[in-house]
Scaffold this motif. Sequence first.
Motif, PDB file in Angstrom:
ATOM      1  N   ASP A 147      36.922  22.909  62.793  1.00 36.87           N
ATOM      2  CA  ASP A 147      37.503  22.386  61.564  1.00 36.87           C
ATOM      3  C   ASP A 147      38.952  21.954  61.782  1.00 36.87           C
ATOM      4  O   ASP A 147      39.856  22.773  61.714  1.00 36.87           O
ATOM      5  CB  ASP A 147      37.412  23.503  60.500  1.00 36.87           C
ATOM      6  CG  ASP A 147      37.581  22.973  59.095  1.00 36.87           C
ATOM      7  OD1 ASP A 147      37.803  21.762  58.941  1.00 36.87           O
ATOM      8  OD2 ASP A 147      37.482  23.787  58.156  1.00 36.87           O
ATOM      9  N   GLY A 168      36.394  28.296  63.281  1.00 37.88           N
ATOM     10  CA  GLY A 168      36.607  26.871  63.547  1.00 37.88           C
ATOM     11  C   GLY A 168      38.015  26.365  63.305  1.00 37.88           C
ATOM     12  O   GLY A 168      38.290  25.186  63.515  1.00 37.88           O
ATOM     13  N   ARG A 202      30.217  19.505  63.001  1.00 44.71           N
ATOM     14  CA  ARG A 202      29.310  20.204  62.078  1.00 44.71           C
ATOM     15  C   ARG A 202      27.944  20.351  62.711  1.00 44.71           C
ATOM     16  O   ARG A 202      27.486  19.485  63.451  1.00 44.71           O
ATOM     17  CB  ARG A 202      29.172  19.405  60.775  1.00 44.71           C
ATOM     18  CG  ARG A 202      30.450  19.304  60.000  1.00 44.71           C
ATOM     19  CD  ARG A 202      30.216  19.090  58.505  1.00 44.71           C
ATOM     20  NE  ARG A 202      31.532  19.055  57.858  1.00 44.71           N
ATOM     21  CZ  ARG A 202      32.222  17.936  57.663  1.00 44.71           C
ATOM     22  NH1 ARG A 202      31.700  16.759  57.977  1.00 44.71           N
ATOM     23  NH2 ARG A 202      33.415  17.978  57.113  1.00 44.71           N
ATOM     24  N   ARG A 252      26.990  23.551  58.317  1.00 45.80           N
ATOM     25  CA  ARG A 252      27.999  24.475  58.826  1.00 45.80           C
ATOM     26  C   ARG A 252      29.080  23.728  59.626  1.00 45.80           C
ATOM     27  O   ARG A 252      28.765  22.973  60.547  1.00 45.80           O
ATOM     28  CB  ARG A 252      27.315  25.496  59.739  1.00 45.80           C
ATOM     29  CG  ARG A 252      28.287  26.480  60.377  1.00 45.80           C
ATOM     30  CD  ARG A 252      27.596  27.228  61.496  1.00 45.80           C
ATOM     31  NE  ARG A 252      26.619  28.189  60.986  1.00 45.80           N
ATOM     32  CZ  ARG A 252      26.900  29.474  60.793  1.00 45.80           C
ATOM     33  NH1 ARG A 252      28.080  29.943  61.079  1.00 45.80           N
ATOM     34  NH2 ARG A 252      25.976  30.277  60.346  1.00 45.80           N
ATOM     35  N   THR A 253      30.324  23.963  59.262  1.00 47.64           N
ATOM     36  CA  THR A 253      31.423  23.363  60.016  1.00 47.64           C
ATOM     37  C   THR A 253      31.831  24.349  61.105  1.00 47.64           C
ATOM     38  O   THR A 253      32.369  25.413  60.818  1.00 47.64           O
ATOM     39  CB  THR A 253      32.611  23.055  59.090  1.00 47.64           C
ATOM     40  OG1 THR A 253      32.138  22.188  58.051  1.00 47.64           O
ATOM     41  CG2 THR A 253      33.734  22.357  59.842  1.00 47.64           C
ATOM     42  N   VAL A 297      36.603  17.729  64.232  1.00 48.28           N
ATOM     43  CA  VAL A 297      35.683  18.357  63.276  1.00 48.28           C
ATOM     44  C   VAL A 297      34.271  18.223  63.836  1.00 48.28           C
ATOM     45  O   VAL A 297      33.859  17.126  64.220  1.00 48.28           O
ATOM     46  CB  VAL A 297      35.754  17.670  61.887  1.00 48.28           C
ATOM     47  CG1 VAL A 297      34.735  18.286  60.926  1.00 48.28           C
ATOM     48  CG2 VAL A 297      37.163  17.767  61.301  1.00 48.28           C
ATOM     49  N   GLU A 348      32.242  14.976  64.372  1.00 41.82           N
ATOM     50  CA  GLU A 348      32.208  14.283  63.076  1.00 41.82           C
ATOM     51  C   GLU A 348      33.429  13.371  62.975  1.00 41.82           C
ATOM     52  O   GLU A 348      33.337  12.226  62.570  1.00 41.82           O
ATOM     53  CB  GLU A 348      32.287  15.370  61.989  1.00 41.82           C
ATOM     54  CG  GLU A 348      31.906  14.923  60.630  1.00 41.82           C
ATOM     55  CD  GLU A 348      30.393  14.879  60.490  1.00 41.82           C
ATOM     56  OE1 GLU A 348      29.684  15.513  61.302  1.00 41.82           O
ATOM     57  OE2 GLU A 348      29.938  14.182  59.577  1.00 41.82           O
TER      58      GLU A 348
END
Length: 269
Positions: free
Chosen positions: A36, A224, A28, A32-33, A26, A72
């Motif tokens: 994902d 993503g 970011r 905004r991601t 993940v 992340e």
Amino acid sequence: MSTPAETSRTDEPVRDGAVLEVAGLVVRYGARTAVDEVGFRIERGEILGLLGPNGAGKTTTLSVIEGLRRPESGSVTVDGIDALRHPIDARARLGVQLQEFGFQPELSLEQLLRLYSGLYGVSLSRPQAREALDGVGLEQEAGKRLKGLSGGQAQRFSLLIATLHDPLLLLLDEPTSGLDPQSRRSLWQRIEASRGRGGSILLTTHSMEEAQAVCDRIVLIDHGKIVTTGSPAELIAAHREDPRVQAIAHGEPTLEDVFIALTGSDLRD
Ligand SMILES: Nc1ncnc2c1ncn2[C@@H]1O[C@H](COP(=O)(O)OP(=O)(O)O)[C@@H](O)[C@H]1O
Ligand SMILES: [Mg+2]
């Protein structure tokens, strides 16, 4: 009889694991991601294509694998090494294609080649450097600077630099964008040859022709997230009856039909 546990205690590195394993990634940018929960594996000698429209998260995924950006959450394992904890060890196993601005502009190709070979611990003599340039059709350009080259020549040079240390995994971000058809095919041949020597490659592209020509397996991402995974033939077979594919295919569905059907026909920038 040696058990697997005994075998792994020898000095020989274990050579049967994945070259790359990405799990639960993940990333970011503020709210905004961009990536994902992305996960995939690359086996030895495999060419994996990370496909997706502009903004899908391809470059961001590569930048995490290269150690340029921290995710992340999630993990990146290169040849069994945790790349987030040991980025330098992981990086030593990777070949990364630098863009033109990544190189020292005042040096000639021959000087750059000798500089980078030194940095990678594979020092080349002047004749060896000439020979290496010769091998990628740049013998006439040895004394030139990078900005004096055509797009195809610059791509060949940056690929030569990226593969100097015979990396376990070569990462190529849209390697053929902006190339003419001849240069593109010549690059595909080089990619094929690298596979022939047992190298693994992760490349991003939005060219379906390229994906079909060189990739063993494709991971299609959009916004993503992974949309689907498989060999080009498997992806076509798996989605040929999809009404969205049927609606746009003219005759036999192609990989491009599958790509457009699964990612939508909206324009992205
Ligand atoms: N440095 C950045 N800062 C903010 N947003 C970014 C940055 N880089 C990329 N993005 C955003 O993250 C998303 C994924 O971008 P990127 O990984 O470059 O996609 P791709 O390489 O597939 O075109 C896009 O929405 C893009 O706008
Ligand atoms: Mg990109």
